[in-house]
Structure formats: structure tokens, C-alpha cells
Design an enzyme around this catalytic site. Structure first.
Site, PDB file in Angstrom:
ATOM      1  N   ASP A  95      49.658 -77.785 -39.985  1.00 35.24           N
ATOM      2  CA  ASP A  95      49.703 -76.325 -39.904  1.00 35.24           C
ATOM      3  C   ASP A  95      50.922 -75.705 -40.588  1.00 35.24           C
ATOM      4  O   ASP A  95      50.879 -74.583 -41.047  1.00 35.24           O
ATOM      5  CB  ASP A  95      49.681 -75.871 -38.430  1.00 35.24           C
ATOM      6  CG  ASP A  95      50.781 -76.522 -37.587  1.00 35.24           C
ATOM      7  OD1 ASP A  95      51.592 -77.272 -38.152  1.00 35.24           O
ATOM      8  OD2 ASP A  95      50.824 -76.287 -36.371  1.00 35.24           O
ATOM      9  N   HIS A  96      52.018 -76.471 -40.702  1.00 35.72           N
ATOM     10  CA  HIS A  96      53.262 -75.858 -41.164  1.00 35.72           C
ATOM     11  C   HIS A  96      53.390 -75.772 -42.683  1.00 35.72           C
ATOM     12  O   HIS A  96      54.248 -75.054 -43.189  1.00 35.72           O
ATOM     13  CB  HIS A  96      54.468 -76.640 -40.622  1.00 35.72           C
ATOM     14  CG  HIS A  96      54.880 -76.199 -39.253  1.00 35.72           C
ATOM     15  ND1 HIS A  96      54.032 -76.240 -38.172  1.00 35.72           N
ATOM     16  CD2 HIS A  96      56.058 -75.698 -38.785  1.00 35.72           C
ATOM     17  CE1 HIS A  96      54.676 -75.787 -37.102  1.00 35.72           C
ATOM     18  NE2 HIS A  96      55.898 -75.455 -37.456  1.00 35.72           N
ATOM     19  N   SER A 643      69.836 -78.453 -32.258  1.00 31.28           N
ATOM     20  CA  SER A 643      68.503 -79.032 -32.081  1.00 31.28           C
ATOM     21  C   SER A 643      68.556 -80.552 -32.215  1.00 31.28           C
ATOM     22  O   SER A 643      69.410 -81.098 -32.921  1.00 31.28           O
ATOM     23  CB  SER A 643      67.538 -78.445 -33.105  1.00 31.28           C
ATOM     24  OG  SER A 643      67.997 -78.712 -34.387  1.00 31.28           O
TER      25      SER A 643
HETATM   26  S1  SF4 Z   1      55.820 -71.813 -37.193  1.00 32.02           S
HETATM   27 FE1  SF4 Z   1      55.990 -72.384 -35.036  1.00 32.02          FE
HETATM   28  S2  SF4 Z   1      55.990 -70.415 -33.987  1.00 32.02           S
HETATM   29 FE2  SF4 Z   1      55.160 -70.022 -36.004  1.00 32.02          FE
HETATM   30  S3  SF4 Z   1      52.949 -70.220 -35.851  1.00 32.02           S
HETATM   31 FE3  SF4 Z   1      53.744 -72.217 -36.431  1.00 32.02          FE
HETATM   32  S4  SF4 Z   1      54.014 -73.317 -34.527  1.00 32.02           S
HETATM   33 FE4  SF4 Z   1      53.871 -71.138 -34.042  1.00 32.02          FE
END
Ligand code: SF4
Length: 753
Positions: A95-96, A643
Site C-alpha cells: 500500500d505504501h 522510533s
Molecule cells: S501512510 Fe500510514 S496513515 Fe497514511 S494511509 Fe498509509 S497506513 Fe494510513
């Protein structure tokens, strides 16, 4: 298909007995958070003696989730152990790495091309180690977890700060660093400082424009970005029960902005309804049968001050919508006060872009409420005055929103619909209406709005609000617009008032059955090949670190004596370096480049004792490594705070730093260094820090008898021929000494298999 159903059945079968035993030991009622934590201890320990906020305890999570950016190094480390499969169910979510630019389809095609080698690597490792793999386009990690894996009373960890989202479904979910995920994947316990507990009672009921997002926006303002640190926030009360499961998830997601370890709601009807709507009737039934063990005890909620470390009450009936920002999510401004605040601070009020969605706010309820604002606005002949972008949290949400006609409505209004991925939330966004350093304002329904986060421009004033408020303000194009009172002029010159949003918590048709983007682990692992090109810039297979064969460490130059604060950001910077997360050699080029050299007060400029010339820290470290010389890093207090970034501990090991010697360590970084086989030492006398000179050669002796609690000797051989010996302390237990001798914790695990 219900993932892990056998595990979940067995979990609920044993839960009543576990809770009964814990209550007997504790001799008092329990919060929900305590029930979950104590029922997930790695080893049986005297629970009644555990001190909140002080003691470190090992837990056994039920599940691990990893996003594609953080998973790379975690999986590379897992491979070093030569295990056949993970010890705890795990998933990876792509997803990132998807950039929002044109629209969902085009952006996905482009991401598949740009990140091809990373996706192929992740898919193959997942297949080989029994890890579920969610392909690019499937959705954002936290939304996919909520829809498929979370179950009430469970404990999970995830390599992303917003893992607590699953708390909306009653699962205690905690964001961790990759090193923690590797521990759990390899069967080790997961260590956490036992949290404190913040109780928040919600009374009344939301109405009008107020939404679950406004609850957490208000709380973030109350607690600030630090107020929840080290604590779990537990919600209860009739107001909590009136919220949808996804609304609760939004609150838990953004609880991370208070610094909280996690946030959680108890099991109730809305959670049961969501489980059923997402095809998990059996989990809903199992949880219903264990209802009492899946909420805090009634005595706790009747006397919250007695059982929680902090306690607050919020009346939802009186809650006003909030807009938080700019530059920090804890600057909470009620919508009615924004005109005055913006004027007083001189903020740019014209909104260039409104964005809704992300892992925080892209539920069916969010999308349907935003769509209701659009529908009424279009029928009133209003036009969007700001660019408007929608980021669905998952393919399920996108598909169901499409069937319900919402996506068509967004497009009709002129909105862009991006891929089901993080996109603009993490700066993966090529803005078309802004370039360079232009002063501008955006508003979004994400969770973070720190400077430069969304688009790299420090002059972008980013504000956070609910999806419905972002939508309303995008029609006004004005940050100070208050839809509760203000009017807008439509395309025919008439004055219009926006109607209050309406929505449904759950769709009428089922959410379930959309699994096209999921890859199951392979049933025949012998056919799975994990390929990493030796020429790759982004990925590099790890070689096990060498085991400790010397008797002592002798004649080591000081690589850097860091002055003052030295966080994991100073040790291993983020930003552009993140593209090398899967390539240890390349990312090691950022080692200590943010730290101040105490000998010249300069950043990234240290003496190379071989050439007697000044150079960058990584270059000098590499020169020593090439010459087969180990080096030493010196630091001050709380070294490695920040972190839990495993690269900050892997890089020194890779660069042949043998020991890190400081006034004091941040605990997580110290443990991470130990796991990588780096010797972690502290001065017995803080003043000894000042004895270390730039051209010293250092010996650390006594390692032949390395034992818990036994100090070591450190000899400073000064350039003038004089030397002095001081005592240094270590905090290694017997297992950690084995990690050191084996070369790393992973080597030790591999040897022990
Ligand atoms: S970057 Fe992090 S906070 Fe933003 S949508 Fe993706 S998982 Fe969620």
C-alpha cells in the site's frame, strides 16, 4: 472464507479459563486492555506484580501485519534464520509504494512497473514462509486487517504506527518496528513496557455534522501529541456503543497521534454487525458467547478513577466538528472558531485541495456521508471550488461504493479517485495544482499533518477534519466556512445552505467475497524461488553477521563521538533513504549522518585515523571496515531514542562498529543493537565521556568472561602514548550474551533450530 478460524475458535475456547485465572491472581476487576494483555503472556509470570509504565513483559501476539515498505528488511532478516515458516500468522500489504497521480488504474499500472522487483520479492518470500500477501491495489493495511483478520479480544502487532485501527473491532493492536516483527515471526516473545491505561467514557450521541473523527480530533487536542505516550486508551459508555465499528476504528487509528501505545473499544452490537457484514458470522457468534470477557468489568467502568491512570468523559451530544492543524494534529479548533483563528494567525484560507479516505476514514459510513453532501450540493447546483480527491481504503470499499453509486457521484462532481493505497497521506502524490514552495492550504481526513508530510512543501498548511466536513469545505473552497451556519452561492447566483450529512454504517449488500487481490502461501514451497538481483539498488540479501571469535576488541578507532541528542533519526535518517530499506549496504550510507561530532560540532564530518583527513561518517566507517578494523561509537544520554528503526542497529553492525558506548541508551535501540550483535556499554562514571579524545584507540577487554552483571574494561590509548582504563557496564542477560557470541540473535535462532 474466514482467515485463522481454527485459531480463533481455540482462542475463544480457552479465554474464559484464562480470564478466570487472571482475576484470581489479581484479586480485583480488570480493564479490557488488562484482560487482553494478561491473556497473551509469552510465559506465565506473576501478573499481580507487574508495574504499569515500568516493567517490561513478553507477550505472544496472535497475528503480525506488515506494510510493503517495512516488510522488506523484516523478511530479509527472517530469511537469515532459515526457518521454513512463520511462527505466528502474518500478512504483507502493498500500500505504501503507490504514487497518486492521475487516477486509480493508471497509478496502479505505474506502481507495478516502478516497484516490480520489490513486489516480486515480497510475494515470493510470503509464499515461501506461509505469509498472506495482499497485492498492490488490494487496499491499505489497516482497512484490510479490519475487514478480514481482526477479532475481539485478540492481540496483534503491525509494522506501522496506525496498527491500533483494529482496536475499533475490540482487538488490541500495536505498532512496532521490524525487529519486533522478526522476533515474533521466529517464535520469540514480544517485549513491551507494560502500559498505563487511560479511560475515556463517551456519553450521549453524535448528531448533525459531528462524526467519530471529531471525537478523536478533540481528544488529540486534549492529550496533545505526547499525552498518550506509553498508555492504552480504553473507551466505554453508552456513547461508545452508539458508534459504528468503523467509526471506532477511526478513533483508534488516530489515537496514535496522541503517542498512545494503542486504543480499544469493548465488544458490542456494532462490532458484531460489522463482523457479520464482512462475512464473519461465526466470529461474531463466538465473541457474543464470550461477551463478558471482551469488555472491561462493570466495576471498572462504574469507578473509572480507581482503575485507570487517567480518566476523561466526553458528551457526544454536545460535540462540535473540529478542524485540526496546521502542521500538527493536536491543534484542535472547533469549526465555529476557525474564522477567528485563521484571521489571527494569518493562515491562507483558500483551500487548494480537499482529500478524503486513507486508512483513517474510508469506511462505508464515511464515504456514504461524504457522498450525501455531494449529492445534495449537486442538486443545489453547487460546484467544487477546490480540487477534490478520494482515496478508498480497500478494494472492497471501492467496489461497494461503486455499486452504491458513490464513486459515480464523486466523478460527476469532478473528483479524482486514486488507487486503494496510502498515496497522498505519505507524500506519494504528484500534486498537479502546486509546485515548489508556494504557500497554500489543503484539508484532508487523514491522521497526520506534519510539515511536508503530504507533498514535501513546508509551506503547505495541512488541516485534518472528517470526510463530510472536508467535502463541505471543498465546495466552499474556504477553510473558514462553517456548514452549520454559513451559506454558499451556487452556479446560478442563489444562496444555498448545505444539508447535514446522512449515511449508513454498513452497506445493504454484503462486503464479503472480494478476494481477487490476495495471494495464498504456496502449498509446494520447493517451487518458490526468492529472487534478488545482485545489481538491485533497492534489495540485497543479507549475509549472516560473523560470530564473535576474538578474545577481546583491541585498538579500535573512535568513529564518532556524538554530542547531545542522538535519536534513531540522527543515526539512520528517513526521507529519501527509505527507498533503500531493503538494501542494507545502500542505506548504511546514511549512518550517523545526522549526529553532531563533539570534536568539531559538525554534522557528518569525522576524522579518518588512517588518512588523518576529515570525511563523512559512512565513508570513514567503510574505510575501517575495508582495512578490517572494528570501530567504536560514543554517545551521550538516551542514545537512540525515537522510533524503533531496526536499520539504526543493523547499519553499525554492517559497518563493523564493534561497540556503542554511551552515557545511557533508549531501551529499544539498546535491545535492537544487542540483537544485531553489537556490544552495548554504558559509562560507570558519566564524566568518562569527556576522557575520550578524537585520535584515541580503544580496547574493550574482559569479554572472555562476559557474564551478566560483570563490568568490562575500556582502555583509552591516547595519541600522546598515555593510556587510561575505565570500567564500563553492560545490561546483557545470558541469552543476550549468546546473541553477541553468535554474531546476532538471528544467528542464535538459526543455530538453536
Ligand atoms: S501512510 Fe500510514 S496513515 Fe497514511 S494511509 Fe498509509 S497506513 Fe494510513
Amino acid at each position: 472464507m474466514i482467515f485463522d478460524i481454527e485459531i480463533i475458535r481455540s482462542f475463544y475456547q480457552t479465554l474464559p479459563r484464562k480470564i478466570k485465572e487472571i482475576k484470581k491472581l489479581m484479586e480485583r476487576p480488570l480493564t479490557l486492555s488488562e484482560k487482553i494483555l494478561f491473556s497473551h503472556l509469552y510465559k506465565i509470570s506473576p501478573v499481580s506484580k507487574v508495574r504499569r509504565g515500568t516493567d517490561y513483559v513478553d507477550f505472544k501476539p496472535d497475528r503480525i501485519a506488515m506494510q510493503d515498505a517495512t516488510a522488506q528488511m523484516a523478511l530479509l532478516q527472517l530469511m537469515v534464520t532459515e526457518k521454513n515458516h512463520v511462527s505466528v500468522p502474518a500478512t504483507v500489504h502493498c500500500d505504501h509504494l503507490i504514487t497518486g497521480q492521475i487516477g486509480a488504474e493508471a497509478d496502479l499500472i505505474s506502481a507495478l512497473e516502478i516497484n516490480k522487483e520489490v513486489y516480486q520479492f515480497l510475494a515470493s518470500v510470503c509464499s515461501k514462509f506461509d505469509i498472506g500477501f495482499w497485492k498492490p491495489g488490494a487496499g491499505i493495511i489497516h482497512q484490510v486487517i479490519l475487514e478480514n483478520y481482526a477479532f475481539p479480544g485478540g492481540l496483534m502487532i503491525g509494522t506501522d504506527s496506525h496498527t491500533p485501527t483494529a482496536g475499533g473491532l475490540g482487538m488490541l493492536a500495536i505498532g512496532v518496528g521490524g525487529a519486533d516483527a522478526v522476533d515474533v515471526m521466529t517464535g520469540m516473545g514480544w517485549e513491551l513496557r507494560f502500559p498505563e491505561f487511560i479511560g475515556i467514557k463517551l456519553t450521549g450521541r453524535l448528531n448533525g455534522w459531528a462524526s467519530p473523527k471529531d471525537i478523536i480530533l478533540k481528544i488529540t487536542g486534549m492529550l496533545t501529541v505526547k499525552g498518550g505516550t506509553g498508555a492504552v486508551i480504553e473507551y466505554f459508555g453508552e456513547g461508545a456503543e452508539s458508534l459504528s465499528c468503523t467509526g471506532k476504528a477511526t478513533i483508534c487509528n488516530m489515537g496514535a497521534e496522541t503517542g498512545a501505545t494503542s486504543s480499544i473499544f469493548g465488544f458490542d452490537k456494532s462490532i458484531s454487525d460489522y463482523l457479520s457484514a464482512t462475512g464473519r458470522n461465526e466470529v461474531a457468534e463466538l465473541a457474543s458467547n464470550n461477551r463478558d470477557d471482551l469488555t472491561g468489568d462493570p466495576e471498572v467502568y462504574a469507578n473509572p478513577e480507581k482503575y485507570f491512570d487517567q480518566y476523561y468523559e466526553i458528551d457526544l451530544s454536545e460535540l462540535e466538528p473540529y478542524i485540526n492543524g496546521p502542521f500538527t494534529p493536536d491543534r484542535a479548533i472547533p469549526v465555529s472558531q476557525m474564522k477567528e483563528e485563521a484571521r489571527r494567525n494569518g493562515w491562507p484560507v483558500r483551500i487548494d485541495t480537499g482529500l478524503i479516505g486513507s486508512c483513517t476514514n474510508s469506511s462505508y459510513e464515511d464515504i456514504s456521508r461524504a457522498a450525501s453532501v455531494i449529492k445534495k450540493a449537486l442538486s443545489d447546483k453547487l460546484v467544487l471550488r477546490s480540487e477534490f480527491i478520494v482515496i478508498p481504503g480497500s478494494e472492497r470499499i471501492r467496489a461497494i461504493s461503486e455499486s452504491a453509486g458513490f464513486v459515480g457521484l464523486f466523478r460527476k462532481a469532478g473528483a479524482k479517485v486514486f488507487a486503494n493505497a496510502c498515496g497522498p497521506c505519505i507524500g506519494q502524490w504528484n500534486r498537479s495544482n502546486n509546485s515548489g514552495l508556494k504557500v497554500n492550504t489543503i484539508i484532508h481526513s487523514f491522521n497526520r499533518n506534519f510539515s511536508k508530510r503530504a507533498d514535501g512543501n513546508p509551506n503547505t498548511y495541512a488541516f485534518v477534519a472528517s470526510p463530510e466536513l472536508v467535502t463541505a469545505l471543498s465546495f466552499a473552497g474556504d477553510l473558514t466556512f462553517n456548514p452549520l451556519n454559513d451559506l454558499i452561492v451556487n452556479s446560478e447566483g442563489k444562496i444555498v445552505k448545505l444539508a447535514e450529512p446522512e449515511g449508513q454504517a454498513l452497506p445493504i449488500i454484503s462486503y464479503s467475497g472480494l478476494m481477487a487481490d490476495y495471494q495464498e502461501p504456496s502449498s509446494d514451497k520447493s517451487k518458490v524461488e526468492v529472487r534478488v538481483s545482485p545489481d538491485s539498488e533497492r534489495l540485497q540479501l543479507l549475509k549472516p553477521f560473523r560470530e564473535f571469535r576474538e578474545q577481546d576488541f583491541l585498538n579500535m578507532p573512535v568513529l564518532i563521538k556524538a554530542k547531545g541528542k542522538c535519536t534513531t533519526d540522527h543515526i539512520s535518517m528517513a526521507g529519501e533513504w527509505l527507498k533503500y530499506r531493503g538494501h542494507l549496504e545502500n542505506i548504511s550510507e546514511n549512518y550517523m549522518t545526522g549526529a553532531v561530532n563533539s570534536f568539531n560540532d559538525k554534522i557528518n564530518l569525522v576524522i579518518n585515523q588512517l588518512t588523518k583527513k576529515y570525511d563523512h561518517v559512512p565513508s570513514v566507517a567503510r574505510a575501517y571496515k575495508t582495512a578490517r578494523i572494528g570501530s567504536v561509537v560514543i554517545g551521550e544520554e538516551n542514545f537512540g531514542e525515537g522510533s524503533s528503526r531496526e536499520h539504526a542497529a543493523m547499519e553499525p553492525r554492517f559497518l563493523n562498529v564493534k561497540a556503542v558506548i554511551v552515557k545511557s541508551f533508549a531501551r529499544i535501540h539498546e535491545t535492537n543493537l544487542k540483537k544485531q550483535g553489537v556490544l552495548t556499554l554504558t559509562f560507570s562514571d558519566m564524566g568518562d565521556y569527556d576522557r575520550i579524545l578524537e585520535n584515541d584507540r580503544i580496547d574493550v577487554t574482559g569479554l572472555k568472561d562476559f557474564a551478566p552483571g560483570k563490568p568490562l574494561n575500556m582502555t583509552l590509548n591516547h595519541a600522546d602514548g598515555k593510556s587510561e582504563t575505565i570500567k564500563v557496564i553492560h545490561s546483557c542477560n545470558e541469552v543476550q550474551i549468546e546473541w553477541f557470541k553468535s554474531g546476532s540473535a538471528l544467528n542464535f535462532i538459526r543455530k538453536s533450530m
